[in-house]
Design a protein around this motif. Sequence first.
Motif, PDB file in Angstrom:
ATOM      1  N   PHE A  65       0.857  -1.179   0.000  1.00 50.44           N
ATOM      2  CA  PHE A  65       0.000   0.000   0.000  1.00 50.44           C
ATOM      3  C   PHE A  65       0.898   1.234   0.000  1.00 50.44           C
ATOM      4  N   HIS A 449     -11.886   0.009   4.000  1.00 50.69           N
ATOM      5  CA  HIS A 449     -11.473  -0.330   2.641  1.00 50.69           C
ATOM      6  C   HIS A 449     -12.540   0.152   1.663  1.00 50.69           C
ATOM      7  N   TYR A 457      -8.299   0.944  -2.051  1.00 50.58           N
ATOM      8  CA  TYR A 457      -7.748   1.962  -1.163  1.00 50.58           C
ATOM      9  C   TYR A 457      -8.060   1.597   0.287  1.00 50.58           C
ATOM     10  N   LEU A 473      -3.516   0.562  -3.012  1.00 53.50           N
ATOM     11  CA  LEU A 473      -2.887  -0.735  -3.182  1.00 53.50           C
ATOM     12  C   LEU A 473      -2.160  -0.808  -4.506  1.00 53.50           C
TER      13      LEU A 473
END
Length: 481
Positions: A65, A449, A457, A473
């Motif tokens: 990430f 999320h 994301y 991500l």
Amino acid sequence: TGESESSAQPTGRIAVSFTPPAKCQPSIYGRMWFDLSVARLKICGDRGWTYVRQATSGHCNFRYFAEFENFEFRGVVDFESFQWPNGEGQSYGGDHYLVGSRVVRQRGRARRRSRSMPCTTSIIYRWSLKGGWHAYDFLPRDICNARYSKVFKVNDVPHMAVLDLGRSPNTRPSTVHIYRLEQDCGKATFCGFTLLQAIPIFVQFRGEHIDVFNIGQRVFLAAANFRTAEGCRDSGNTLCYPTNTHSRIYEWNGTIFTPFDTQLPTYGGNKIKHFTSSDGNTHFLAVANMVNGSTTNMQPARSALYVWTGSQFQLLLEVPTSGAAQIETFNISGRIFVTFVNALAVVSRPGAEGQEVSYFSPAVTSDIYILERDFGRWTLQPRQRINTVYGLSAVHFTVCGRNYLAMANRLDNNHHAGFIGSTVHVWQGISGFQQKTVLSLSDVNDIEHITINGRHYLLLARLEKGESQTLKLVTTDCGCS
């Protein structure tokens, strides 16, 4: 040759050689070539000769990430995302919204001296078509310190419930405001709030969390209460608040929420969450209880799982937890997983005059259970423990069919050796969840999320130390989301 994988449609025969059979151009898009130099199949597409996507494998190379953007306003305690339909009832990338609930955090002497705290505004963000969040609106001004928000629908009309701690959370009740989201400004975005109800839902209690859910056509609002509003004095004449209280359930009557019969015994209730069995036929309420006793004499509290009988929620199981802060439920291969995120272990030490004094230790583990039905009886079977340091939140998500669990920690290895920020774990079947990566951020109060236009994301709400963030991500192109 390209290193990414292609989604072009194959045509014709497969050429086998060490070099490309022809220059890749539009006239031969879809032609396939087995590259002997790397022993892999390639296809001609708009990015040249690229590897053929292995879409049926269910795998995608999760790399990491990356920091995507920071939010300009600090003091965010919770994120809630929702989508707004356009004129045709469809949603597109620009119709993603995010509510950042914010509270004023008072520390030390200022908190002890003040019987009230200032108000702060909570922000609504909108996802830009160019990518990224921008401040779109504020929650209504009658919201003083928003602890949590929840968007829900009644007869397909979007509504929002907001838990407001108010100016004096220690002396006055918290309130749940119920709004209808309006679309009366001539464009395909929501543009206002109509207050339908302000529920002094915590007249006798200090509220901490709410959930809104459906059972058939019925709509319910459940509220987790942390403690009573009536204070007491401990042996040292210190003001304390009993955590032995009740959580409440309300039902929508077509216009407003009205009290429902069920009252749930609660011990420092921190979260309340509705979920269903894998077939959707059985409804449950889980309550994360943080502490038993009082705010100055804390003891471990068991959390609770309730089941809907058709007329009320009935206690099903008590779950051993340690300062439970959140509940995350999800489905893997038809099995329901229930995760209790533990924040604190209650430890006792000798105090003055030989009396034991209770205090919190944040180095604990969070517990993952599997909900099973054996011989007609529902049980929670322990599956795994994950190390957390003042764990406050967790979120489950999938990428290309693989299951991940992100755990938000309030503290990091600067406070407790061996732990670094928040973590992301990947499901490995028999081995359970294994740590995949570390998010080098502490003081994470909530983690969520969201998928926008096929991209993943993580949203990290930070209350005190630094700005809240969106992480993106980074994966290899696996062609699925």
